[in-house]
Design a protein around this motif. Structure first.
Motif, PDB file in Angstrom:
ATOM      1  N   GLN A 137       0.821  -1.203   0.000  1.00 23.93           N
ATOM      2  CA  GLN A 137       0.000   0.000   0.000  1.00 23.93           C
ATOM      3  C   GLN A 137       0.862   1.264   0.000  1.00 23.93           C
ATOM      4  O   GLN A 137       0.538   2.253  -0.648  1.00 23.93           O
ATOM      5  CB  GLN A 137      -0.932  -0.001   1.216  1.00 23.93           C
ATOM      6  N   THR A 138       1.944   1.238   0.751  1.00 29.03           N
ATOM      7  CA  THR A 138       2.829   2.410   0.798  1.00 29.03           C
ATOM      8  C   THR A 138       3.585   2.615  -0.507  1.00 29.03           C
ATOM      9  O   THR A 138       4.036   3.723  -0.792  1.00 29.03           O
ATOM     10  CB  THR A 138       3.837   2.274   1.946  1.00 29.03           C
ATOM     11  N   MET A 139       3.715   1.572  -1.314  1.00 26.05           N
ATOM     12  CA  MET A 139       4.455   1.657  -2.573  1.00 26.05           C
ATOM     13  C   MET A 139       3.538   1.768  -3.783  1.00 26.05           C
ATOM     14  O   MET A 139       3.998   1.747  -4.921  1.00 26.05           O
ATOM     15  CB  MET A 139       5.356   0.428  -2.730  1.00 26.05           C
ATOM     16  N   ALA A 140       2.238   1.879  -3.551  1.00 24.80           N
ATOM     17  CA  ALA A 140       1.279   1.885  -4.660  1.00 24.80           C
ATOM     18  C   ALA A 140       1.417   3.146  -5.497  1.00 24.80           C
ATOM     19  O   ALA A 140       1.651   4.244  -4.968  1.00 24.80           O
ATOM     20  CB  ALA A 140      -0.143   1.774  -4.113  1.00 24.80           C
ATOM     21  N   PRO A 141       1.270   3.036  -6.827  1.00 26.30           N
ATOM     22  CA  PRO A 141       1.285   4.229  -7.687  1.00 26.30           C
ATOM     23  C   PRO A 141       0.084   5.109  -7.391  1.00 26.30           C
ATOM     24  O   PRO A 141      -0.976   4.640  -6.973  1.00 26.30           O
ATOM     25  CB  PRO A 141       1.220   3.656  -9.104  1.00 26.30           C
ATOM     26  N   ARG A 142       0.255   6.389  -7.626  1.00 28.55           N
ATOM     27  CA  ARG A 142      -0.831   7.335  -7.391  1.00 28.55           C
ATOM     28  C   ARG A 142      -1.746   7.362  -8.612  1.00 28.55           C
ATOM     29  O   ARG A 142      -1.296   7.614  -9.729  1.00 28.55           O
ATOM     30  CB  ARG A 142      -0.269   8.735  -7.129  1.00 28.55           C
ATOM     31  N   PRO A 143      -3.055   7.151  -8.429  1.00 30.78           N
ATOM     32  CA  PRO A 143      -3.968   7.157  -9.586  1.00 30.78           C
ATOM     33  C   PRO A 143      -4.199   8.568 -10.101  1.00 30.78           C
ATOM     34  O   PRO A 143      -3.921   9.560  -9.424  1.00 30.78           O
ATOM     35  CB  PRO A 143      -5.256   6.539  -9.013  1.00 30.78           C
ATOM     36  N   LEU A 144      -4.741   8.641 -11.315  1.00 30.71           N
ATOM     37  CA  LEU A 144      -5.095   9.934 -11.882  1.00 30.71           C
ATOM     38  C   LEU A 144      -6.256  10.530 -11.108  1.00 30.71           C
ATOM     39  O   LEU A 144      -7.079   9.810 -10.548  1.00 30.71           O
ATOM     40  CB  LEU A 144      -5.493   9.776 -13.353  1.00 30.71           C
ATOM     41  N   PRO A 145      -6.357  11.863 -11.053  1.00 34.06           N
ATOM     42  CA  PRO A 145      -7.537  12.477 -10.428  1.00 34.06           C
ATOM     43  C   PRO A 145      -8.794  12.156 -11.216  1.00 34.06           C
ATOM     44  O   PRO A 145      -8.735  11.665 -12.344  1.00 34.06           O
ATOM     45  CB  PRO A 145      -7.206  13.973 -10.449  1.00 34.06           C
ATOM     46  N   VAL A 146      -9.939  12.449 -10.615  1.00 33.94           N
ATOM     47  CA  VAL A 146     -11.206  12.148 -11.274  1.00 33.94           C
ATOM     48  C   VAL A 146     -11.284  12.825 -12.628  1.00 33.94           C
ATOM     49  O   VAL A 146     -11.731  12.244 -13.618  1.00 33.94           O
ATOM     50  CB  VAL A 146     -12.386  12.590 -10.375  1.00 33.94           C
ATOM     51  N   ARG A 147     -10.828  14.067 -12.704  1.00 29.32           N
ATOM     52  CA  ARG A 147     -10.768  14.776 -13.980  1.00 29.32           C
ATOM     53  C   ARG A 147      -9.306  15.122 -14.231  1.00 29.32           C
ATOM     54  O   ARG A 147      -8.815  16.152 -13.791  1.00 29.32           O
ATOM     55  CB  ARG A 147     -11.620  16.036 -13.947  1.00 29.32           C
TER      56      ARG A 147
END
Length: 353
Positions: free
Chosen positions: A52-62
């Motif tokens: 969880q600490t190494m997870a990529p950051r997802p794109l924002p909703v828009r």
């Protein structure tokens, strides 16, 4: 007097239940010794928290418009009168040898450089990576995922996880070279940063390659970290998943002391969420799934629960599922199942990409 009666009752119950408990331990140790290990031990929890600490950051909703992404032609008229923030300078590339070639030849070059390969997607620290397979097709691929750490995070043998080598397959340099992959036809298009098109090459990266996953989180992160219109271009998927006991086995989960019985990405929620993502892929044409379970499902009902999310997918022309355990024939499914010892498993006639 009351305490003595309570002790006698407790001892009697213990003696009565002892034979049943001993029988259960003997049967479990003979038939499935690996199941005696507490599946939800602290090691599983630590691995989950580390992932969880190494997870990529997802794109924002828009998602914001990216500097390397050019607008489509149908967006030019809509946004011509609106003030826009500058998104980078589009310079004239008419003197480039590449841009002087006919469009058909440029497209052939883009596809040869970026497409028609197998991309093994890997989970890295705070981002995703990929390795371009040396095999020409997925059928010839003998890739072994021995370079993963116990957390299933990519780490080459002998290399520290904090400083892994690059895994971009020598593809990104071409895409990052130039924003303008199509020569503007007028001076007005050349000077305007709002009237440019998408590049000619980016679509080949997603539409012509086969993306191979051995981790469900990696697939989910991939769909969440790229633009939706590019995820919708993906046509070929290959998924290999090692099923963890006791998935979809409520009786076994009830007997376990640990809660939860399974941590993501090995739990039912992750499995079902993955197939919800796949079922919404609009361009999917080829899909192969390889499922491995060390002793299979003894209860056909549990197997049916596992396969139920896969029945949501009906779009791919070729949808094959390989199961490494025996069982009954699967009927009324949108996929073709291959089991050990069956004719389909011995003589598969899959359409490889």
């Amino acid at each position: 007097m009351t305490n003595r009666r309570t002790k006698v009752t407790t001892i009697a119950l213990g003696l009565a239940c002892a034979p049943f408990l001993c029988c259960w331990i003997i049967i479990a140790s003979c038939c499935c010794p690996r199941r005696l290990r507490p599946h939800g031990e602290s090691g599983d929890k630590r691995r989950f928290e580390k992932r969880q600490t190494m997870a990529p950051r997802p794109l924002p909703v828009r998602p914001p418009e990216r500097a390397l992404t050019l607008r489509r032609r149908n967006e030019e008229a809509e946004n011509e009168a609106k003030p826009q923030k500058p998104r980078g300078v589009v310079r004239d590339q008419s003197t480039s040898r590449l841009m002087q070639l006919p469009l058909e030849l440029r497209q052939m070059i883009y596809r040869a450089a970026l497409g028609d390969s197998v991309m093994h997607m890997v989970l890295k620290k705070h981002k995703l990576g990929h390795q371009r397979c040396k095999a020409s097709t997925i059928a010839e691929c003998s890739e072994q995922y021995s370079f993963f750490s116990p957390d299933n995070v990519w780490s080459p043998l002998g290399e520290p996880l904090d400083d892994p080598p690059a895994t971009d397959g020598n593809i990104l340099p071409l895409l990052l070279t130039c924003r303008q992959m199509q020569v503007p036809t007028t001076r007005r298009q050349l000077n305007s940063t709002n009237n440019a098109r998408y590049s000619e090459s980016i679509d080949y990266l997603y539409s012509t390659n086969t993306f191979s996953f051995s981790d469900l989180d990696c697939l989910r992160y991939f769909s969440a970290t790229i633009l939706p219109q590019r995820w919708s271009l993906v046509q070929n998927l290959d998924i290999e998943w090692c099923i963890s006991w006791p998935i979809y086995d409520p009786l076994a989960q009830a007997l376990l002391i640990s809660r939860p019985a399974l941590y993501p990405p090995h739990d039912e929620a992750t499995w079902e969420g993955t197939w919800h993502i796949i079922s919404n892929m609009s361009s999917l044409k080829w899909l192969r799934v390889r499922l491995m379970y060390f002793d299979g499902f003894r209860d056909p009902g549990c197997e049916e629960k596992l396969l139920a999310p896969m029945r949501q997918v009906a779009l791919p022309k070729t949808f094959n599922v390989h199961l490494n355990w025996s069982g009954e024939e699967i009927e009324d499914a949108p996929f073709r199942a291959f089991r050990p010892g069956t004719r389909e498993s011995l003589f598969p006639d899959e359409d490889w990409v």
